[in-house]
Design a protein around this motif. Structure first.
Motif, short mmCIF file in Angstrom:
data_model
loop_
_atom_site.label_atom_id
_atom_site.label_comp_id
_atom_site.label_asym_id
_atom_site.label_seq_id
_atom_site.Cartn_x
_atom_site.Cartn_y
_atom_site.Cartn_z
N GLY A 50 -3.09 -6.32 -7.81
CA GLY A 50 -3.00 -5.35 -6.72
C GLY A 50 -1.60 -4.85 -6.45
O GLY A 50 -1.36 -4.14 -5.47
N LYS A 51 -0.64 -5.16 -7.33
CA LYS A 51 0.77 -4.79 -7.10
C LYS A 51 0.95 -3.27 -7.05
O LYS A 51 1.52 -2.73 -6.09
CB LYS A 51 1.65 -5.37 -8.22
CG LYS A 51 1.46 -6.85 -8.48
CD LYS A 51 2.35 -7.35 -9.58
CE LYS A 51 2.07 -6.74 -10.94
NZ LYS A 51 0.72 -7.05 -11.46
N SER A 52 0.47 -2.59 -8.08
CA SER A 52 0.63 -1.13 -8.13
C SER A 52 -0.17 -0.45 -7.03
O SER A 52 0.28 0.55 -6.45
CB SER A 52 0.21 -0.60 -9.51
OG SER A 52 1.07 -1.09 -10.53
N THR A 53 -1.34 -0.99 -6.72
CA THR A 53 -2.15 -0.42 -5.64
C THR A 53 -1.39 -0.48 -4.32
O THR A 53 -1.38 0.49 -3.54
CB THR A 53 -3.48 -1.17 -5.51
OG1 THR A 53 -4.19 -1.08 -6.75
CG2 THR A 53 -4.34 -0.60 -4.40
N LEU A 54 -0.73 -1.60 -4.06
CA LEU A 54 0.04 -1.75 -2.82
C LEU A 54 1.16 -0.72 -2.74
O LEU A 54 1.41 -0.12 -1.69
CB LEU A 54 0.62 -3.16 -2.73
CG LEU A 54 1.40 -3.50 -1.46
CD1 LEU A 54 0.47 -3.48 -0.25
CD2 LEU A 54 2.08 -4.86 -1.59
N LYS A 56 1.21 2.18 -4.25
CA LYS A 56 0.61 3.50 -4.08
C LYS A 56 0.20 3.74 -2.63
O LYS A 56 0.25 4.88 -2.15
CB LYS A 56 -0.58 3.66 -5.03
CG LYS A 56 -0.18 3.80 -6.50
CD LYS A 56 -1.39 3.90 -7.41
CE LYS A 56 -0.95 4.04 -8.87
NZ LYS A 56 -2.12 4.08 -9.79
N VAL A 57 -0.18 2.69 -1.94
CA VAL A 57 -0.44 2.80 -0.50
C VAL A 57 0.87 3.14 0.22
O VAL A 57 0.92 4.05 1.06
CB VAL A 57 -1.05 1.49 0.04
CG1 VAL A 57 -1.02 1.47 1.57
CG2 VAL A 57 -2.47 1.30 -0.46
N LEU A 58 1.92 2.41 -0.11
CA LEU A 58 3.22 2.62 0.53
C LEU A 58 3.75 4.04 0.31
O LEU A 58 4.28 4.66 1.23
CB LEU A 58 4.23 1.60 0.01
CG LEU A 58 5.69 1.79 0.42
CD1 LEU A 58 5.84 1.79 1.94
CD2 LEU A 58 6.56 0.70 -0.21
N SER A 59 3.59 4.56 -0.90
CA SER A 59 4.20 5.84 -1.25
C SER A 59 3.31 7.05 -0.93
O SER A 59 3.71 8.18 -1.19
CB SER A 59 4.57 5.86 -2.73
OG SER A 59 3.42 5.67 -3.54
N VAL A 92 10.89 6.65 -2.66
CA VAL A 92 10.61 7.29 -3.94
C VAL A 92 10.06 6.25 -4.91
O VAL A 92 10.65 5.17 -5.07
CB VAL A 92 11.86 7.96 -4.54
CG1 VAL A 92 11.53 8.59 -5.89
CG2 VAL A 92 12.41 9.01 -3.58
N ILE A 93 8.94 6.56 -5.55
CA ILE A 93 8.32 5.65 -6.51
C ILE A 93 8.47 6.21 -7.92
O ILE A 93 8.28 7.41 -8.15
CB ILE A 93 6.83 5.40 -6.19
CG1 ILE A 93 6.23 4.37 -7.16
CG2 ILE A 93 6.03 6.68 -6.17
CD1 ILE A 93 4.85 3.86 -6.74
N ILE A 94 8.87 5.34 -8.86
CA ILE A 94 8.93 5.68 -10.27
C ILE A 94 7.85 4.88 -10.97
O ILE A 94 7.93 3.66 -11.07
CB ILE A 94 10.31 5.39 -10.87
CG1 ILE A 94 11.38 6.22 -10.16
CG2 ILE A 94 10.32 5.67 -12.38
CD1 ILE A 94 12.79 5.93 -10.62
N LEU A 172 13.74 2.57 -3.14
CA LEU A 172 13.34 2.95 -4.50
C LEU A 172 12.33 1.94 -5.03
O LEU A 172 12.60 0.73 -5.05
CB LEU A 172 14.57 3.00 -5.41
CG LEU A 172 14.33 3.39 -6.87
CD1 LEU A 172 13.81 4.82 -6.96
CD2 LEU A 172 15.62 3.24 -7.68
N ILE A 173 11.17 2.43 -5.47
CA ILE A 173 10.12 1.56 -6.02
C ILE A 173 10.06 1.80 -7.52
O ILE A 173 9.91 2.94 -7.98
CB ILE A 173 8.75 1.88 -5.40
CG1 ILE A 173 8.82 1.80 -3.88
CG2 ILE A 173 7.68 0.95 -5.94
CD1 ILE A 173 7.61 2.43 -3.19
N LEU A 174 10.19 0.74 -8.32
CA LEU A 174 10.15 0.85 -9.77
C LEU A 174 9.02 -0.02 -10.31
O LEU A 174 9.02 -1.24 -10.13
CB LEU A 174 11.48 0.42 -10.39
CG LEU A 174 12.71 1.19 -9.91
CD1 LEU A 174 13.58 0.28 -9.03
CD2 LEU A 174 13.55 1.69 -11.07
N ASP A 175 8.04 0.63 -10.94
CA ASP A 175 6.87 -0.07 -11.47
C ASP A 175 7.07 -0.29 -12.97
O ASP A 175 7.02 0.66 -13.75
CB ASP A 175 5.61 0.75 -11.20
CG ASP A 175 4.33 -0.02 -11.47
OD1 ASP A 175 4.40 -1.13 -12.03
OD2 ASP A 175 3.24 0.50 -11.13
#
Length: 529
Positions: A50-54, A56-59, A92-94, A172-175
């Motif tokens: 659920g990391k990326s889902t979380l 995506k909620v934030l951004s 900002v999410i990358i 800054l969010i880096l996936d």
């Protein structure tokens, strides 16, 4: 030790009781996250946790109203309706799949949708000037007029960060920022993140590379099965990789690799004097007189730096699917094969799992069932009609045996986590019942638990007497998995080491020098390591 949840902490972000559901699946359940201003905060968990889902909620990718819970950012409750709203607030999410347009220039990508104007007209001179400033901040020396498709993935990551800096990023969010990068590019990016921290920018990083997390993170929040488990203070708690793994999988992994006793037989595959030209650049060779063997029941690793020619060698062998064939021979069980295309390679008992599962390994519009049988349709057809019962039965059998996390084989592959997508790709090629399986970066972007499962699958294939080739950028993976390891430098095989003789140092020496192999593929260079 868990970080105390006191309100004295200088928080930039608090996510409270976040719950997100999709049809039939609860992706997040009462997740809590607290991020201090100016820190590097890592989020760790298995694929599908659920990391990326979380993020995506934030951004705002999943807008307010599509989830329950609160986002408190800079001491205010936020209700982001889309990604532009979060960017306006400085978030900002990358994403792992970079949002750049290859045909556009660096400048055009940095300012896309945010172009400077002068009297209602885009001011490209100002955009170019500001691009140079932003590129200097991220340490990228490139002409801003260069099309993005002409620079490597590592440099493209830096363009994404320059793009974020142009938006006055505060968080800054880096996936998975280093998933597709080599060691030097990865280190440069990590150093840049630490440099941004020194300038007051907070970062949230999602990564499966635990050594990198340990290197740069101040805090780590672990998510398991859609729930926040704990938050660790890296330095205060003396956190190491084993401690992170225990939190991620709920248990200690005593060994990163399943126990395996090889049972190696006669030579199954032999490649002789394999020479292939570059598909676009005339007179440039991508494979130079390569010689190697794979025996029955053997796992053979291929090591080399980025651009050394490992993937090019594999794809050219698999039905000449890359490059211009010049010369060479392939033998299976001592008999020469004459393979000129991919269907002939499949019929000859070869299979190739690509390093880029989303582009070359999967059709993201298909479901699990269709994908699993796609490389061997003749096995589930009667005449020209697909036997739907058999198709379902085959796919369901692989879903269960490989423990693919999906509610049904009718689930779209695009909805699966990276680790589960990789299992589907493996199932697709295992269904062809190959004698030789080539795996190109089989665990890229996959968490440690899923890696363990895939290692077990690879070892089981070897136990069945198949020959397995593993290409990997991670030397510890090759050392833990392979029975022998070949090294490649500038398109040439420079050496081969047995498992008992191989170390990271000895491999790196052969990976960075033009040692001359003799007729059986072993290096004539003397190793001191």
């Amino acid at each position: 030790m868990t970080i105390p949840t006191t309100h004295k902490d200088p928080l930039i972000l608090e996510m409270r009781s976040i719950t997100k559901e999709f049809p039939g699946v609860k992706a997040l359940s009462d997740v809590n996250l607290r991020v201090k201003a100016g820190e590097v905060h890592a989020i760790c968990g298995e694929n599908g946790a659920g990391k990326s889902t979380l993020m995506k909620v934030l951004s705002g990718v999943y807008p307010y109203g599509s989830y329950s819970g609160d986002i408190v950012y800079q001491a205010e409750v936020q209700q982001f309706k889309d990604i532009r709203a979060s960017e306006h607030a400085g978030i900002v999410i990358i994403h792992q799949e970079l949002a750049l347009i290859p045909e556009l220039s660096i400048t055009e990508n940095i300012f896309l949708g945010n172009e400077p104007t002068k009297r209602g007209v885009i001011d490209w001179a100002e955009a170019r000037r500001r691009s140079l400033e932003l590129l200097a901040r991220v340490g990228l020396r490139e002409n801003p007029d260069t099309p993005v498709k002409e620079i490597g993935v590592g440099k493209q990551q830096l363009v994404e960060i320059a793009k974020a800096l142009n938006k006055s990023v505060k968080l800054l969010i880096l996936d998975e920022p280093t998933a597709a990068l080599n060691e030097s590019d990865s280190q440069h990016l990590l150093d840049l993140i630490l440099g941004l921290k020194g300038k007051g920018i907070t970062s949230i990083i999602i990564s499966h590379k635990l050594n990198e997390i340990e290197q740069i993170a101040d805090s780590i929040t672990i998510i398991r099965d859609g729930k926040s488990i704990e938050t660790l203070d890296v330095k205060g708690d003396g956190v190491d990789e084993d401690r992170i793994i225990k939190g991620m999988v709920g248990r200690s992994l005593e060994s990163r690799f399943p126990d395996h006793t090889p049972d190696i037989g006669e030579v199954l595959l032999e490649v002789k004097d394999w020479t292939v030209g570059h598909p676009q650049v005339q007179d440039r060779l991508i494979c130079k007189g390569s010689n190697f063997t794979v025996r029955k029941g053997e796992i053979v690793g291929f090591a080399g730096l980025m651009g050394a020619g490992r993937t090019e060698l594999a794809r050219s062998i698999f039905g000449r699917s890359y490059g211009n064939f010049i010369s060479g021979h392939i033998y299976k069980n001592g008999k020469e094969l004459h393979i000129r295309n991919v269907p002939q390679a499949i019929d000859a008992g070869l299979a190739y799992v690509t390093e880029d599962r989303k582009v070359l390994g999967l059709n993201l519009l298909d479901d699990i069932k269709t994908t699993t049988v796609s490389a061997n349709l003749k096995a589930i057809t009667k005449g020209l009609v697909v036997d739907e019962r058999k198709e379902f039965s085959v796919a369901e059998g692989y879903r269960k045996s490989m423990r693919t996390k999906a509610p049904t084989v009718n689930e779209g592959v695009a909805k699966l986590s990276g680790g589960n997508q990789q299992k589907v790709v493996l199932a697709k090629w295992m269904f062809t019942d190959p004698d030789i399986l080539i795996l190109d970066e089989p665990t890229r972007g996959i968490d440690v638990g899923a890696k363990f499962e895939i290692y077990g699958i690879i070892q089981e294939l070897a136990r069945q007497g198949k020959g397995v080739i593993v290409i990997s950028s991670e030397l510890p993976e090759l050392l833990g998995l392979s029975d022998r390891i070949y090294t490649i430098f500038e398109g040439a095989i420079t050496g081969v080491l047995d498992k008992k003789d191989a170390t990271q140092e000895s491999l790196m020496k052969l990976m960075t020098s033009a040692a001359r192999p003799n007729g059986n593929g072993t290096a004539t260079q003397t190793l001191n390591a």
